[in-house]
Design a protein around this motif. Structure first.
Motif, short mmCIF file in Angstrom:
data_model
loop_
_atom_site.label_atom_id
_atom_site.label_comp_id
_atom_site.label_asym_id
_atom_site.label_seq_id
_atom_site.Cartn_x
_atom_site.Cartn_y
_atom_site.Cartn_z
N ARG A 526 0.90 -1.20 0.12
CA ARG A 526 -0.05 0.00 -0.03
C ARG A 526 0.96 1.44 -0.14
NH1 ARG A 526 -5.36 -0.60 2.04
NH2 ARG A 526 -5.41 1.26 1.57
N ARG A 527 0.88 2.07 -1.03
CA ARG A 527 1.57 3.59 -0.98
C ARG A 527 0.54 4.45 -0.64
NH1 ARG A 527 6.53 3.36 -3.76
NH2 ARG A 527 7.33 1.10 -3.70
N ASN A 528 -0.68 4.30 -0.31
CA ASN A 528 -1.67 5.22 -0.07
C ASN A 528 -1.90 5.52 1.38
OD1 ASN A 528 -3.13 3.06 0.22
ND2 ASN A 528 -4.80 3.76 -0.91
N VAL A 529 -1.24 5.06 2.30
CA VAL A 529 -1.20 5.24 3.58
C VAL A 529 -0.23 6.17 4.26
CG1 VAL A 529 -1.35 4.01 5.88
CG2 VAL A 529 -2.28 2.75 3.70
N GLY A 530 -0.50 7.25 4.67
CA GLY A 530 0.50 8.18 5.51
C GLY A 530 0.80 7.61 6.90
N TYR A 531 1.88 7.44 7.24
CA TYR A 531 1.95 7.39 8.64
C TYR A 531 2.69 8.49 9.25
CZ TYR A 531 1.34 2.34 7.21
OH TYR A 531 0.68 1.26 6.65
N HIS A 532 2.27 9.08 10.14
CA HIS A 532 2.64 10.20 10.87
C HIS A 532 3.24 9.96 12.27
CE1 HIS A 532 1.12 12.06 7.22
NE2 HIS A 532 0.01 11.97 7.53
N ILE A 533 4.38 10.10 12.74
CA ILE A 533 4.89 9.77 13.86
C ILE A 533 5.05 10.99 14.83
CG2 ILE A 533 6.54 8.86 15.30
CD1 ILE A 533 5.67 6.79 13.29
N VAL A 534 4.15 10.92 16.00
CA VAL A 534 4.07 11.81 16.91
C VAL A 534 4.91 11.32 18.37
CG1 VAL A 534 2.81 13.27 18.39
CG2 VAL A 534 1.90 13.07 16.09
N TYR A 535 6.13 11.91 18.61
CA TYR A 535 6.97 11.31 19.61
C TYR A 535 6.46 11.49 21.10
CZ TYR A 535 10.26 10.09 15.73
OH TYR A 535 10.63 9.81 14.73
N LYS A 536 6.38 10.40 21.53
CA LYS A 536 5.98 10.47 22.94
C LYS A 536 6.57 11.65 23.80
CE LYS A 536 4.42 5.68 23.63
NZ LYS A 536 4.69 4.55 24.44
N GLU A 537 5.95 12.22 24.66
CA GLU A 537 6.38 13.18 25.64
C GLU A 537 5.41 13.63 26.59
OE1 GLU A 537 8.96 17.38 25.98
OE2 GLU A 537 8.07 16.77 24.07
N GLY A 538 5.71 13.47 27.87
CA GLY A 538 4.71 13.45 29.10
C GLY A 538 3.93 12.47 29.43
N GLN A 539 3.10 12.54 30.35
CA GLN A 539 2.28 11.34 30.95
C GLN A 539 0.84 11.00 30.43
OE1 GLN A 539 1.07 12.15 35.18
NE2 GLN A 539 1.72 14.09 34.58
N PHE A 540 0.48 12.14 29.52
CA PHE A 540 -0.84 11.95 29.01
C PHE A 540 -0.93 11.43 27.68
CE2 PHE A 540 -1.66 14.92 32.29
CZ PHE A 540 -2.36 14.18 33.17
#
Length: 682
Positions: A526-540
């Motif tokens: 699949r080339r039509n899937v956009g994976y966007h990483i939001v890096y962990k920070e904090g406790q919530f």
């Protein structure tokens, strides 16, 4: 001249003092260790009370000697400090002076073959190599294009930031894709004393597109040739790096080598560590012309101001045109042309020691140019095989690379001691908002995390999709964490349209996800899937932020918002597109609500029709979603299973009936509930 000579005398006197005082001290100690012509042993064994040589007099003498030794050590420290101050004040050590002595580790400007050990240095009359000024900005240029190269740049930058003690200015020659990814990444990374400038690589294609190139880097592998024209005319020097580089030392050490350039030397390069340019790797192997083994261009020191005066643009173009008449194309991109120019003009190059570019290519002989891996400063993975290259120290190199690959980038947001950062309006506003919070508030930690800026890496994997031309296209939008990765393959099987996903991961988890995705035939197809990483920070868990990131980066006029635990029915993508036309959504404001059902069982054959679903409802294997929760915490009561299809149109969506967290009513109990449900205020 008189001032310089006086400085030399002071410098010489301090040096002699530093050398002779310890010598006299040891003579004194040595002479004092004899009694009646016999040596008095200070070994631990003989200094014990039960030793036959032990006496009270010897003990007192030993203690006296130890006190004297400590006094001498303190005097030596004071002398070294004075000497250091004298060196820093001496005019022979100021920037721009041409009379310097250089560190033995920095190498020479002579062209030599591969060899073991560290290359000896140049020498001159007085002083040592001047250190880079404390807050001097180091300029780094990198050519980056595409999704994969963007990931490589992040690892390279991490290794540089980890060791650095100076402000950095990155000049990124990037295509539109890499610019979007890296601009967002650095904007959300918020590393102090780091400046980023972008230069449009697509505009430079015409400068090098006439050169046939067989290298896997493509046309972007030739763009280092035009840096003198691309970078600002005010920029005098720059370190140029490939994206597959890992630093094991402070980049300021490399920046300091510029001071060693002499005469017309304008290029700092490491000798090539393979037999490529010797032409003996296989039968009929015919490389471009080079001086000896040639030079590798993974790490380059460029004196831009001198190169411009030498008319570098004309120089490399004329050389390339002449050689292409017989060579027809380049095999190693810009490296071939750099070496052809150096072959005709050897005076241009200053040869760097091999530890500034340890090359792990397919035919590498890098093992012959160093004694110990601890001496190495820059590792270059210049093979398509990357981490699978053969080298007796490859495990050490791989561990070094993986360390920075999975290193928590949030830890690199540290201020440089004594080097003030440029004023950042966003950062100042953030600090102001944080200062206005009440620390005694029971929800202080909860409210504070609303202002957390999460590092975000868009399009972590290759993405390729053009929306349908009929303006009916729909993107599935969802967010997830590491414990929901197993849902990705199932969702991709149920939804053939474009998908935008925000993943909340740590740096190490992001690499686990990468390995998982690259090992999945379903995801890689699949080339039509956009994976966007939001890096962990904090406790919530910042659920609203994640949704917003996924929603912001869609290219279709409509989206289907879903939780990651929901599987859409087969064919829902096409059904929604047809509904867009039937309900004239382009001209009316309507929200389409898809009925949801749930099961308490992990294994379930997915219903393929409405009749099969109704049967499962009757049997109790399926339930309407959250059927046991009060209607005030679910969707409006008038949403029921449609009689004429699989979708319902709700003209006025009653948002106040949807469960949400109101921060104004926040209490300690409510904060705990919000934490357990992984949510943040809207």
């Amino acid at each position: 001249m008189l001032g310089i000579c006086r400085g030399r005398r002071k410098f010489l006197a301090a040096s002699l003092t530093l050398l002779f005082v310890p010598a006299f001290t040891w003579i004194y100690l040595f002479s004092g260790s004899f009694e009646d012509g016999k040596a008095v042993s200070l070994s631990p064994i003989e200094s014990q009370p039960h030793s036959p040589h032990y006496t009270a007099s010897n003990q007192r003498e030993r203690e006296s000697l130890e006190i004297r030794m400590r006094e001498v050590e303190e005097e030596n420290r004071a002398l070294r400090k004075q000497l250091s101050l004298a060196q820093s004040r001496s005019p022979t050590h100021r920037r721009g002076n041409h009379s310097k002595t250089y560190s033995m580790e920095e190498g020479t400007g002579d062209s030599e073959s591969l060899r073991a050990g560290i290359v000896a240095g140049n020498s001159s009359e007085c002083g040592q190599q001047p250190a880079v000024e404390k807050c001097e900005t180091i300029h780094v240029a990198i050519v980056c294009a595409g999704y994969n190269a963007s990931r490589d740049v992040v690892t390279l930058v991490k290794s540089v930031l980890f060791h650095r003690r100076n402000p950095l200015h990155f000049h990124l020659i990037a295509d539109a894709i890499a610019k979007q990814i890296l601009a967002t990444l650095f904007q959300t990374w918020m590393v102090p004393a780091v400046r980023i400038d972008f230069y449009d690589a697509d505009e430079l294609k015409s400068e090098v597109s006439w050169i046939p190139n067989k290298h896997y880097s493509g046309i972007y592998g030739l763009m280092k040739l035009v840096l003198t024209k691309t970078l600002p005319s005010s920029l005098e020097r720059v370190i140029v790096l490939d994206t597959d580089i890992t630093f094991a030392t402070d980049i300021a050490e490399l920046w300091a080598v510029f001071h060693k350039f002499k005469g017309q030397q304008v290029l700092g390069l490491v000798e090539n560590q393979s037999d490529w340019y010797l032409g003996n790797l296989w039968k009929n192997h015919r490389p471009w012309p080079a001086l000896g083994r040639g030079y590798n261009t993974g790490v380059i020191l460029l004196l831009l101001d001198k190169l411009r005066k030498m008319k570098w643009e004309q120089m490399w173009r004329l050389t390339a045109e002449r050689e292409l008449m017989s060579m027809l194309s380049t095999s190693l991109a810009d490296q071939d042309i750099f070496n052809a120019v150096i072959k005709q003009n050897p005076f241009l190059v200053y040869q760097l020691p091999c530890f500034w570019n340890v090359q792990l290519s397919d035919h590498t002989r890098s093992e012959q140019c160093y004694r110990d891996v601890s001496d190495l400063k820059v590792i270059h993975w210049n093979s398509p095989k990357k981490l699978r290259v053969k080298n007796k120290h490859v495990e050490f190199f791989r561990n070094l690379y993986l360390t920075f690959l999975e290193y928590d980038g949030n830890l690199l947001r540290r201020e440089l001691f004594g080097c003030p950062s440029e004023a950042d309006i966003n950062s100042e506003n953030l600090q102001k908002q944080l200062s206005e919070l009440d620390e005694d508030d029971l929800c202080y930690e909860f409210r504070r995390e609303r202002f957390t800026v999460h590092r975000t890496h868009l399009y972590f994997l290759h993405y390729e999709y053009e929306p349908a031309s009929d303006n009916t296209d729909v993107t599935l939008v969802a967010q997830l964490s590491m414990d929901r990765l197993q849902m990705l393959e199932a969702i991709c099987k149920h939804w053939e349209g474009p998908i935008s996903l925000a993943l909340y991961l740590s740096d190490a988890e992001a690499q686990q996800f990468l390995r998982y995705a690259q090992g999945s035939e379903v995801l890689m197809s699949r080339r039509n899937v956009g994976y966007h990483i939001v890096y962990k920070e904090g406790q919530f868990y910042p659920v609203n932020l994640l949704r917003n990131v996924a929603m912001k980066h869609i290219s279709t006029p409509y989206m289907f918002l879903s939780d990651i635990d929901f599987l859409p029915m087969y064919g829902l993508y096409e059904y929604l597109r047809k509904s867009v036309i039937q309900l004239d959504l382009a001209n009316t404001k309507k929200a389409l609500i898809v009925p949801a059902f749930e099961t308490l069982r992990y294994r379930l054959s997915f219903p393929k029709s409405k009749a099969e679903l109704l049967s499962m409802l009757d049997m109790g294997t399926l339930f309407t979603f959250r059927a046991w929760i009060e209607t005030t915490n679910s969707f409006p009561e008038d949403i029921k299973w449609p009689t004429d299809g699989k979708i319902v149109s709700v003209p006025e969506y009653e948002r106040d009936k949807v469960s949400r967290l109101d921060e104004r009513a926040c209490t300690n109990e409510l904060c705990q509930m919000a934490d357990s449900h992984h949510t943040l205020p809207s």
